[in-house]
Design a protein around this motif. Structure first.
Motif, PDB file in Angstrom:
ATOM      1  N   LEU A  83      45.108  48.649  34.274  1.00  0.00           N
ATOM      2  CA  LEU A  83      45.079  49.368  33.002  1.00  0.00           C
ATOM      3  C   LEU A  83      44.695  48.449  31.853  1.00  0.00           C
ATOM      4  O   LEU A  83      44.017  48.869  30.918  1.00  0.00           O
ATOM      5  CB  LEU A  83      46.430  50.017  32.723  1.00  0.00           C
ATOM      6  CG  LEU A  83      46.771  51.213  33.593  1.00  0.00           C
ATOM      7  CD1 LEU A  83      48.159  51.730  33.253  1.00  0.00           C
ATOM      8  CD2 LEU A  83      45.746  52.317  33.452  1.00  0.00           C
ATOM      9  N   ALA A  84      45.100  47.202  31.923  1.00  0.00           N
ATOM     10  CA  ALA A  84      44.773  46.248  30.863  1.00  0.00           C
ATOM     11  C   ALA A  84      43.269  46.003  30.777  1.00  0.00           C
ATOM     12  O   ALA A  84      42.757  45.677  29.703  1.00  0.00           O
ATOM     13  CB  ALA A  84      45.518  44.940  31.093  1.00  0.00           C
ATOM     14  N   ARG A  85      42.558  46.158  31.891  1.00  0.00           N
ATOM     15  CA  ARG A  85      41.102  45.966  31.897  1.00  0.00           C
ATOM     16  C   ARG A  85      40.362  47.166  31.322  1.00  0.00           C
ATOM     17  O   ARG A  85      39.180  47.090  31.030  1.00  0.00           O
ATOM     18  CB  ARG A  85      40.608  45.707  33.324  1.00  0.00           C
ATOM     19  CG  ARG A  85      41.107  44.409  33.877  1.00  0.00           C
ATOM     20  CD  ARG A  85      40.601  44.033  35.271  1.00  0.00           C
ATOM     21  NE  ARG A  85      39.619  44.877  35.867  1.00  0.00           N
ATOM     22  CZ  ARG A  85      39.711  45.410  37.099  1.00  0.00           C
ATOM     23  NH1 ARG A  85      40.797  45.194  37.811  1.00  0.00           N
ATOM     24  NH2 ARG A  85      38.757  46.141  37.592  1.00  0.00           N
ATOM     25  N   LEU A  86      41.041  48.262  31.135  1.00  0.00           N
ATOM     26  CA  LEU A  86      40.436  49.497  30.658  1.00  0.00           C
ATOM     27  C   LEU A  86      40.603  49.590  29.140  1.00  0.00           C
ATOM     28  O   LEU A  86      41.715  49.518  28.632  1.00  0.00           O
ATOM     29  CB  LEU A  86      41.135  50.677  31.337  1.00  0.00           C
ATOM     30  CG  LEU A  86      40.515  52.038  31.236  1.00  0.00           C
ATOM     31  CD1 LEU A  86      39.120  52.058  31.830  1.00  0.00           C
ATOM     32  CD2 LEU A  86      41.383  53.044  31.960  1.00  0.00           C
ATOM     33  N   PRO A  87      39.489  49.740  28.399  1.00  0.00           N
ATOM     34  CA  PRO A  87      39.631  49.866  26.939  1.00  0.00           C
ATOM     35  C   PRO A  87      40.534  51.048  26.574  1.00  0.00           C
ATOM     36  O   PRO A  87      40.511  52.086  27.244  1.00  0.00           O
ATOM     37  CB  PRO A  87      38.199  50.118  26.456  1.00  0.00           C
ATOM     38  CG  PRO A  87      37.317  49.639  27.565  1.00  0.00           C
ATOM     39  CD  PRO A  87      38.103  49.816  28.829  1.00  0.00           C
TER      40      PRO A  87
END
Length: 71
Positions: free
Chosen positions: A51-55
């Motif tokens: 989720l952290a990689r997803l804007p």
């Protein structure tokens, strides 16, 4: 003046927003609500790192694929 960043492409709810692979989500495929509740994406925890990689503006628009959901 710096150039504005290029806009993100539209979200395809049937594809993983991280890698572009099919996400095999029953809800995105239009399954009836009773079947969609049993989709893998409703039962599988998503890794916080994924989720952290997803804007932020892309969250909640399409499911990750099972591979990306693992982190």
């Amino acid at each position: 003046m710096p150039a504005a960043p290029a806009p993100l492409p539209p979200v395809d709810p049937a594809r993983c927003p991280l890698c572009g692979a099919l996400n095999t989500c029953a809800m995105a495929a239009g399954a009836p609500a009773a079947r969609a509740a049993d989709c893998w994406c409703m039962r599988t925890p998503v890794a916080p790192a994924a989720l952290a990689r997803l804007p932020a503006e892309r969250r909640g628009l399409a499911c990750l694929c099972p591979r990306c959901a693992q982190g």
